[in-house]
Design a protein around this motif. Structure first.
Motif, PDB file in Angstrom:
ATOM      1  N   TYR A   1       0.818  -1.210   0.000  1.00  0.00           N
ATOM      2  CA  TYR A   1       0.000   0.000   0.000  1.00  0.00           C
ATOM      3  C   TYR A   1       0.858   1.269   0.000  1.00  0.00           C
TER       4      TYR A   1
ATOM      5  N   LYS B   1     -10.040  -8.969  11.411  1.00  0.00           N
ATOM      6  CA  LYS B   1     -10.716  -8.672  10.147  1.00  0.00           C
ATOM      7  C   LYS B   1      -9.894  -7.694   9.307  1.00  0.00           C
ATOM      8  N   VAL B   2      -9.294  -6.709   9.955  1.00  0.00           N
ATOM      9  CA  VAL B   2      -8.462  -5.741   9.243  1.00  0.00           C
ATOM     10  C   VAL B   2      -7.263  -6.435   8.609  1.00  0.00           C
TER      11      VAL B   2
ATOM     12  N   PRO C   1      -4.496 -10.821   2.463  1.00  0.00           N
ATOM     13  CA  PRO C   1      -5.178 -12.097   2.201  1.00  0.00           C
ATOM     14  C   PRO C   1      -4.210 -13.250   1.945  1.00  0.00           C
TER      15      PRO C   1
ATOM     16  N   ALA D   1      -6.976  -9.570   7.779  1.00  0.00           N
ATOM     17  CA  ALA D   1      -7.425 -10.455   6.704  1.00  0.00           C
ATOM     18  C   ALA D   1      -7.712  -9.665   5.423  1.00  0.00           C
ATOM     19  N   GLN D   2      -8.242  -8.454   5.574  1.00  0.00           N
ATOM     20  CA  GLN D   2      -8.522  -7.618   4.410  1.00  0.00           C
ATOM     21  C   GLN D   2      -7.239  -7.085   3.783  1.00  0.00           C
ATOM     22  N   LEU D   3      -6.301  -6.671   4.610  1.00  0.00           N
ATOM     23  CA  LEU D   3      -5.060  -6.083   4.107  1.00  0.00           C
ATOM     24  C   LEU D   3      -4.109  -7.123   3.528  1.00  0.00           C
TER      25      LEU D   3
END
Length: 261
Positions: A120, A186-187, A193, A189-191
């Motif tokens: 990112y 969750k964060v 994968p 896992a999203q960032l």
């Protein structure tokens, strides 16, 4: 890195430390030297910080700062027993010519920060819940000019981010989900994968407290399961024995402050 010439468990500031458990300082120095030699053999330059009597945890050099793009954002330790270490690290970075930024908020350097330069555009993952204040994350973002993602640690056995998460290369991580809050899981896992997920056995063996150069992953020799996961993911696992230093609640990563120009 800082040799453990004065390493001892003289107080207990994390669940791994037990003052009634003897430490073999000579063995700790021998194990530390093997780690240093391993890093040199892999092609890395190691700078050595002089240890000082009365500061037994100086061996955990990663806690002294976070260095990104030539700027060192200094540490401000939570516990009084380690507070004096911050000045020693500052002196080192300034003597080496790094731009040093003094913190106003409590943080413990790379203990609670991990930098991924190609993820990112360059992202900093930051842990909180036990040692580092969440407001230090905002301060780091302002000082280092990179986005910071806050992750809440919920298990006191994983009191620093570097006991529960590590960068495998410039954009990939490995982590133990159980160390984090449900929202932080969750964060992550999203960032990420494609992260390499560790289990509780890996984490308890300090298998996530590792150092990677993107190809070679240096990790605690007790973490055999983690080494297998690393190899399956395409990296070269390089085990080292740091059993004595584990008595202080640290392993490979805790001993290594990474200097990023």
């Amino acid at each position: 890195m800082c040799p453990p010439e004065h390493f001892a468990v003289e107080y207990a500031i994390n669940p791994w430390m037990h003052t009634d458990e003897p430490v073999d300082t000579a063995l700790a120095v021998k194990q530390w030297e093997a780690l240093r030699e391993t890093l040199v053999r892999l092609g890395h330059t190691v700078h050595v910080l002089t240890p000082e009597p009365g500061l037994p945890d100086m061996v955990f050099a990663a806690n002294g700062a976070l260095v990104v793009d030539g700027t060192a954002y200094g540490a401000r330790f939570k516990h009084e027993q380690r507070a004096a270490e911050a000045g020693r690290h500052r002196a080192f970075y300034e003597a080496q010519g790094w731009r040093f930024v003094a913190p106003s908020r409590t943080n413990e350097g790379e203990g609670d920060f991990a930098y991924l330069p190609r993820a990112y555009g360059g992202i900093i993952l930051a842990g909180y819940g036990f040692r580092t204040e969440p407001v230090a994350h905002a301060e780091a973002q302002e000082m280092l000019n990179h986005p910071v993602v806050s992750l809440r640690l919920v298990d006191p056995r994983f009191y620093h981010l570097d006991t529960a998460l590590a960068a495998l290369d410039d954009e990939r991580v490995t982590y133990f989900p159980g160390a984090f809050s449900a929202a932080s899981q969750k964060v992550l896992a999203q960032l990420f994968p494609d992260a390499v997920l560790a289990d509780e056995v890996d984490a308890f063996a300090f298998g996530l407290n590792l150092v990677s150069d993107g190809r070679n992953v240096v990790l605690n020799s007790e973490a055999t399961g983690m080494a297998a996961k690393i190899a399956t993911a395409g990296y070269e696992a390089v085990p080292v024995d740091l059993s004595e230093l584990k008595k202080g609640g640290g392993s490979v990563k805790c001993c290594v402050a990474e200097l990023r120009h």
